[in-house]
Design an enzyme around this catalytic site. Structure first.
Site, PDB file in Angstrom:
ATOM      1  N   LEU A 123      10.971  33.468  49.638  1.00  0.00           N
ATOM      2  CA  LEU A 123       9.975  34.510  49.897  1.00  0.00           C
ATOM      3  C   LEU A 123       9.822  35.355  48.647  1.00  0.00           C
ATOM      4  CD1 LEU A 123       8.165  36.263  51.793  1.00  0.00           C
ATOM      5  CD2 LEU A 123      10.239  37.566  52.353  1.00  0.00           C
ATOM      6  N   LYS A 124       8.596  35.454  48.149  1.00  0.00           N
ATOM      7  CA  LYS A 124       8.289  36.431  47.088  1.00  0.00           C
ATOM      8  C   LYS A 124       7.888  37.710  47.808  1.00  0.00           C
ATOM      9  CE  LYS A 124       6.687  38.118  43.055  1.00  0.00           C
ATOM     10  NZ  LYS A 124       5.349  37.827  42.534  1.00  0.00           N
ATOM     11  N   HIS A 125       8.811  38.643  47.853  1.00  0.00           N
ATOM     12  CA  HIS A 125       8.671  39.855  48.681  1.00  0.00           C
ATOM     13  C   HIS A 125       8.057  40.980  47.854  1.00  0.00           C
ATOM     14  CE1 HIS A 125       9.717  42.984  51.561  1.00  0.00           C
ATOM     15  NE2 HIS A 125      10.366  43.631  50.612  1.00  0.00           N
TER      16      HIS A 125
END
Length: 307
Positions: free
Chosen positions: A166-168
């Site tokens: 996940l690129k948060h």
């Protein structure tokens, strides 16, 4: 390949252009070496801050080939492949993987509004790519206008095990990050979480369970120091260094103008030959340059004091 344990600092690469706007592949080589020398654990290319939307398909592949050849397997490279249609997304993804990419990053299309639409979209993406392509899901509501709930993300991850990261970039997003890690402790599958937003909240995000950063701040060595320091329990020490960088991080994180500041800093650090931002794009005025001069001088002074 990236996987659900991937950690560290994946620097989002800028895309260098010459002063007249042509793709600068010599600077691309120099910039890639700069990132590796400054502690990058991996690279991400053809992202939003990499001006991917301003490149022709041929330029995108030429830039990717240059970066991969320069990296030569030393670190994993993730490729941004987001596109309005799945045919273009699949084509770039498969070409990137054939060339040696470690995974692809896919942002949601801006028209998605409900959890059902979001889960359906990523189901289609993963079906189109096949099970052997590791995927990074980009959650960036400030830029994309798309909101993922925690439950929606957990459903997407459960249904699509090839989504390993996940690129948060939600903001505020600390509660969401913490909720995802709490769900993992309760039995949900694990994903790697790397954070963006210029690193603006990096120490706090590391405390909540992030595995590292995926952002393009022009001093990647600071990001690497903070990530490593937080992992080994030295948050207070590295947070002093982080705090010294905050004024410059703020300049770089501004919507629109931030990219011009970032490229100017990379230019001054000798990483690229020109700070040109391809049109349409921002250009720094004299007052902006003066503010940057002062910010960099204050940063240098504070780092000397800390040293």
């Amino acid at each position: 390949m990236i996987d659900n344990q991937t950690s560290g600092v994946f620097v989002i690469s800028a895309t260098p252009f010459t002063a007249d706007g042509a793709l600068d592949l010599e600077s691309a080589k120099r910039l890639t070496e700069f990132y590796l020398e400054k502690g990058a654990s991996g690279l991400t290319v053809l992202g939003m801050m990499g001006e991917a939307a301003k490149l022709t398909p041929e330029e995108s592949l030429s830039f990717l080939d240059t970066v991969l050849a320069t990296v030569a397997g030393r670190v994993p490279v993730v490729v941004g492949v987001s596109a309005p249609g799945l045919v273009a997304l699949r084509s770039l993804s498969l070409q990137a993987m054939e060339r040696g990419a470690a995974g692809v990053m896919v942002a949601p299309t801006p028209n998605l509004r409900t959890d059902a639409q979001l889960t359906g979209y990523y189901r289609m993406v993963c079906e189109a790519l096949g099970p052997d392509v590791p995927v990074v899901l980009q959650d960036f509501p400030l830029a994309l206008g798309v909101q993922f709930s925690v439950d929606c993300l957990l459903q997407i991850f459960a249904e699509n095990p090839q989504i390993v990261m996940l690129k948060h970039e939600d903001w505020p997003g600390l509660a969401k990050l913490g909720a995802l890690r709490t769900a993992e402790e309760a039995g949900a599958g694990r994903v790697s979480i790397l954070v963006g937003n210029g690193g603006l909240f990096l120490p706090q995000e590391m405390e909540r369970g992030a595995d590292g950063a995926m952002t393009g701040y022009a001093f990647p060595e600071m990001l690497a120091q903070v990530v490593e320091g937080c992992k080994i329990g030295k948050r207070d020490a590295v947070e002093d260094i982080f705090d010294a960088h905050l004024p410059l991080i703020r300049l770089e994180t501004q919507p629109g103008l931030g990219l011009a500041f970032r490229k100017e800093v990379l230019f001054r650090r000798g990483a690229i030959a020109s700070p040109f931002v391809r049109r349409p794009g921002p250009k720094l005025e004299a007052a902006d340059m003066a503010e940057l001069d002062r910010t960099l001088a204050r940063l240098e002074k504070r780092l000397a004091e800390l040293a």
